[in-house]
Design a protein around this motif. Structure first.
Motif, PDB file in Angstrom:
ATOM      1  N   GLU A  31       0.817  -1.212   0.000  1.00 20.57           N
ATOM      2  CA  GLU A  31       0.000   0.000   0.000  1.00 20.57           C
ATOM      3  C   GLU A  31       0.851   1.263   0.000  1.00 20.57           C
ATOM      4  OE1 GLU A  31      -3.385   0.168  -0.324  1.00 20.57           O
ATOM      5  OE2 GLU A  31      -3.121  -1.967  -0.756  1.00 20.57           O
ATOM      6  N   HIS A  32       2.152   1.099   0.023  1.00 21.37           N
ATOM      7  CA  HIS A  32       3.073   2.234   0.019  1.00 21.37           C
ATOM      8  C   HIS A  32       4.063   2.029  -1.127  1.00 21.37           C
ATOM      9  CE1 HIS A  32       1.430   2.059   4.096  1.00 21.37           C
ATOM     10  NE2 HIS A  32       1.694   3.346   4.186  1.00 21.37           N
ATOM     11  N   GLU A  33       3.761   2.638  -2.257  1.00 17.30           N
ATOM     12  CA  GLU A  33       4.516   2.385  -3.479  1.00 17.30           C
ATOM     13  C   GLU A  33       6.001   2.746  -3.369  1.00 17.30           C
ATOM     14  OE1 GLU A  33       2.751   4.006  -6.952  1.00 17.30           O
ATOM     15  OE2 GLU A  33       0.870   2.880  -6.731  1.00 17.30           O
ATOM     16  N   ALA A  34       6.336   3.582  -2.414  1.00 20.29           N
ATOM     17  CA  ALA A  34       7.731   3.995  -2.272  1.00 20.29           C
ATOM     18  C   ALA A  34       8.639   2.790  -2.035  1.00 20.29           C
ATOM     19  CB  ALA A  34       7.873   4.988  -1.123  1.00 20.29           C
ATOM     20  N   TYR A  35       8.119   1.738  -1.408  1.00 18.30           N
ATOM     21  CA  TYR A  35       8.943   0.557  -1.141  1.00 18.30           C
ATOM     22  C   TYR A  35       9.314  -0.184  -2.426  1.00 18.30           C
ATOM     23  CZ  TYR A  35       7.937   1.177   3.805  1.00 18.30           C
ATOM     24  OH  TYR A  35       7.861   1.689   5.074  1.00 18.30           O
ATOM     25  N   MET A  36       8.562   0.046  -3.487  1.00 20.65           N
ATOM     26  CA  MET A  36       8.786  -0.682  -4.734  1.00 20.65           C
ATOM     27  C   MET A  36       9.775   0.016  -5.665  1.00 20.65           C
ATOM     28  SD  MET A  36       4.843  -1.742  -5.556  1.00 20.65           S
ATOM     29  CE  MET A  36       3.721  -2.137  -4.212  1.00 20.65           C
ATOM     30  N   ASP A  37      10.109   1.249  -5.365  1.00 21.30           N
ATOM     31  CA  ASP A  37      10.976   2.035  -6.240  1.00 21.30           C
ATOM     32  C   ASP A  37      12.432   1.902  -5.813  1.00 21.30           C
ATOM     33  OD1 ASP A  37      10.952   4.451  -8.338  1.00 21.30           O
ATOM     34  OD2 ASP A  37      12.378   4.933  -6.732  1.00 21.30           O
ATOM     35  N   LYS A  38      13.338   1.835  -6.778  1.00 24.24           N
ATOM     36  CA  LYS A  38      14.757   1.606  -6.484  1.00 24.24           C
ATOM     37  C   LYS A  38      15.401   2.755  -5.706  1.00 24.24           C
ATOM     38  CE  LYS A  38      16.819   3.530 -10.711  1.00 24.24           C
ATOM     39  NZ  LYS A  38      17.770   3.280 -11.810  1.00 24.24           N
ATOM     40  N   ASN A  39      14.764   3.921  -5.713  1.00 22.16           N
ATOM     41  CA  ASN A  39      15.314   5.067  -4.990  1.00 22.16           C
ATOM     42  C   ASN A  39      14.488   5.443  -3.766  1.00 22.16           C
ATOM     43  OD1 ASN A  39      17.504   5.562  -6.851  1.00 22.16           O
ATOM     44  ND2 ASN A  39      16.007   6.407  -8.275  1.00 22.16           N
ATOM     45  N   THR A  40      13.173   5.480  -3.903  1.00 22.96           N
ATOM     46  CA  THR A  40      12.347   6.036  -2.830  1.00 22.96           C
ATOM     47  C   THR A  40      12.202   5.121  -1.620  1.00 22.96           C
ATOM     48  OG1 THR A  40      10.315   5.253  -3.919  1.00 22.96           O
ATOM     49  CG2 THR A  40      11.057   7.495  -4.427  1.00 22.96           C
ATOM     50  N   TRP A  41      12.579   3.850  -1.730  1.00 19.61           N
ATOM     51  CA  TRP A  41      12.518   2.996  -0.542  1.00 19.61           C
ATOM     52  C   TRP A  41      13.407   3.557   0.560  1.00 19.61           C
ATOM     53  CZ3 TRP A  41      16.812   0.781   1.647  1.00 19.61           C
ATOM     54  CH2 TRP A  41      17.954   0.630   0.850  1.00 19.61           C
ATOM     55  N   ARG A  42      14.417   4.322   0.177  1.00 20.53           N
ATOM     56  CA  ARG A  42      15.339   4.918   1.143  1.00 20.53           C
ATOM     57  C   ARG A  42      14.683   6.025   1.963  1.00 20.53           C
ATOM     58  NH1 ARG A  42      20.877   4.388   0.102  1.00 20.53           N
ATOM     59  NH2 ARG A  42      21.377   2.878  -1.531  1.00 20.53           N
ATOM     60  N   GLU A  43      13.539   6.513   1.506  1.00 19.46           N
ATOM     61  CA  GLU A  43      12.872   7.627   2.168  1.00 19.46           C
ATOM     62  C   GLU A  43      11.625   7.193   2.925  1.00 19.46           C
ATOM     63  OE1 GLU A  43      12.081  10.143  -1.149  1.00 19.46           O
ATOM     64  OE2 GLU A  43      14.187  10.227  -1.763  1.00 19.46           O
ATOM     65  N   THR A  44      11.380   5.911   3.015  1.00 20.59           N
ATOM     66  CA  THR A  44      10.180   5.401   3.671  1.00 20.59           C
ATOM     67  C   THR A  44      10.295   5.504   5.191  1.00 20.59           C
ATOM     68  OG1 THR A  44      11.094   3.164   3.701  1.00 20.59           O
ATOM     69  CG2 THR A  44       9.738   3.787   1.783  1.00 20.59           C
ATOM     70  N   GLU A  45       9.157   5.320   5.865  1.00 17.09           N
ATOM     71  CA  GLU A  45       9.136   5.389   7.327  1.00 17.09           C
ATOM     72  C   GLU A  45       9.999   4.297   7.952  1.00 17.09           C
ATOM     73  OE1 GLU A  45       7.855   7.725   9.496  1.00 17.09           O
ATOM     74  OE2 GLU A  45       7.783   8.782   7.582  1.00 17.09           O
ATOM     75  N   VAL A  46      10.007   3.128   7.351  1.00 19.18           N
ATOM     76  CA  VAL A  46      10.848   2.061   7.879  1.00 19.18           C
ATOM     77  C   VAL A  46      12.319   2.448   7.766  1.00 19.18           C
ATOM     78  CG1 VAL A  46      11.661  -0.306   7.476  1.00 19.18           C
ATOM     79  CG2 VAL A  46       9.208   0.184   7.547  1.00 19.18           C
ATOM     80  N   ALA A  47      12.710   3.021   6.643  1.00 13.03           N
ATOM     81  CA  ALA A  47      14.098   3.444   6.461  1.00 13.03           C
ATOM     82  C   ALA A  47      14.468   4.542   7.449  1.00 13.03           C
ATOM     83  CB  ALA A  47      14.310   3.926   5.036  1.00 13.03           C
ATOM     84  N   LYS A  48      13.528   5.469   7.714  1.00 14.58           N
ATOM     85  CA  LYS A  48      13.806   6.582   8.616  1.00 14.58           C
ATOM     86  C   LYS A  48      13.960   6.131  10.067  1.00 14.58           C
ATOM     87  CE  LYS A  48      11.298  10.002   5.840  1.00 14.58           C
ATOM     88  NZ  LYS A  48      10.083  10.857   5.795  1.00 14.58           N
ATOM     89  N   ASN A  49      13.320   5.038  10.415  1.00 13.97           N
ATOM     90  CA  ASN A  49      13.304   4.581  11.803  1.00 13.97           C
ATOM     91  C   ASN A  49      14.104   3.301  12.007  1.00 13.97           C
ATOM     92  OD1 ASN A  49      11.281   6.476  13.263  1.00 13.97           O
ATOM     93  ND2 ASN A  49      10.271   5.950  11.328  1.00 13.97           N
ATOM     94  N   SER A  50      15.127   3.130  11.188  1.00 12.44           N
ATOM     95  CA  SER A  50      15.978   1.941  11.274  1.00 12.44           C
ATOM     96  C   SER A  50      17.362   2.288  10.739  1.00 12.44           C
ATOM     97  CB  SER A  50      15.385   0.791  10.451  1.00 12.44           C
ATOM     98  OG  SER A  50      15.499   1.061   9.055  1.00 12.44           O
ATOM     99  N   ASP A  51      18.243   1.299  10.783  1.00 12.22           N
ATOM    100  CA  ASP A  51      19.571   1.466  10.187  1.00 12.22           C
ATOM    101  C   ASP A  51      19.632   0.819   8.802  1.00 12.22           C
ATOM    102  OD1 ASP A  51      19.331  -1.144  11.063  1.00 12.22           O
ATOM    103  OD2 ASP A  51      21.297  -1.241  12.000  1.00 12.22           O
TER     104      ASP A  51
END
Length: 257
Positions: free
Chosen positions: A114-134
């Motif tokens: 439901e969050h297309e950012a996870y599917m993109d080769k670049n935008t997965w880096r900007e997702t909430e999971v990426a922001k709250n993890s290493d």
């Protein structure tokens, strides 16, 4: 250049080794070891990968160097920083009122799709999971080490492909894990790692083979010849482990949820 990614056998995660089934799987893999032409061998520092490699190394008389970055992808998310992420990890546990760290990439599909950012080769880096993890930090460390390894073998990362400084038809074999294999493949193929983490299931002792394709002189790209091959298990009459998967139907409580 040819790369073999071999996942460890059926795991005993608690003791970081193999189950009895996993040892049977590793023994069947070893029967293919000579014909696989494994070349130089490398292994994760974790016990289950080393125990999987051992029969193959014994049969071929090879040794394997330990590469720390081949360990299972260790990035963890801290849900205490954003409790809304509990939707992504509904099975997360609490202790003393706080969420315990969770494997960052192991989300339920109802969330990440439901969050297309996870599917993109670049935008997965900007997702909430990426922001709250290493997640990004660990990913970048792994691919930096991977590219350094490839450069030492003549293939230098240049944009989204590799510049060939020295042609090579050698084989290298990595005895490692599912999560880290998806990271390496995502970098080679320029896709989001989440796509591979959630769209592939690489069974224990499966063999994934990628090779360089050099259609233009000096330029290489890695192409998959086989992904998750477990023909050695079928040849030996051993059912594939379910460890790579989750339940086929939700009502089947005998399968992993």
């Amino acid at each position: 250049m040819r790369i073999l990614l071999i996942r460890h056998g059926d795991p005993d995660y608690v003791n970081d080794t193999l189950t009895e089934k996993g040892r049977r799987e590793a023994a069947l893999l070893a029967k293919r070891a000579v014909s696989m032409n494994m070349g130089e061998c490398y292994k994760s520092p974790l016990g289950r990968a080393k125990d999987t490699a051992a029969p193959c190394l014994e049969v071929t008389g090879k040794t394997a160097e330990i590469l720390d970055w081949l360990q299972e992808f260790p990035a963890q998310v801290d849900l205490n920083k954003n409790p809304e992420l509990e939707k992504a990890y509904p099975d997360v546990k609490k202790e003393g009122g706080y969420f315990l760290p969770r494997i960052a990439w192991d989300m339920v599909p109802g969330y990440w799709t439901e969050h297309e950012a996870y599917m993109d080769k670049n935008t997965w880096r900007e997702t909430e999971v990426a922001k709250n993890s290493d997640l990004v930090e660990v990913y970048d460390h792994v691919i930096e080490e991977f590219d350094r390894f490839l450069a030492e073998h003549g293939y230098v990362r240049e944009g989204a492909h590799y510049r060939v400084e020295k042609e090579s038809d050698e084989t290298v074999t990595f005895f490692c894990h599912f999560g880290i294999s998806c990271v390496l493949l995502s970098h080679l193929w320029n896709v989001s790692p989440f796509v591979l983490w959630h769209c592939l299931a690489l069974a224990p002792t499966s063999v994934t083979e990628v090779v360089t394709e050099e259609r233009e002189q000096g330029t290489a790209y890695f192409r998959g010849l086989k992904v998750g091959d477990i023909s050695h298990l079928y040849a030996g009459g051993e059912e594939p482990s379910f460890a790579a998967r989750f339940c086929e139907t939700y009502s089947n409580k005998e399968q992993r949820h």
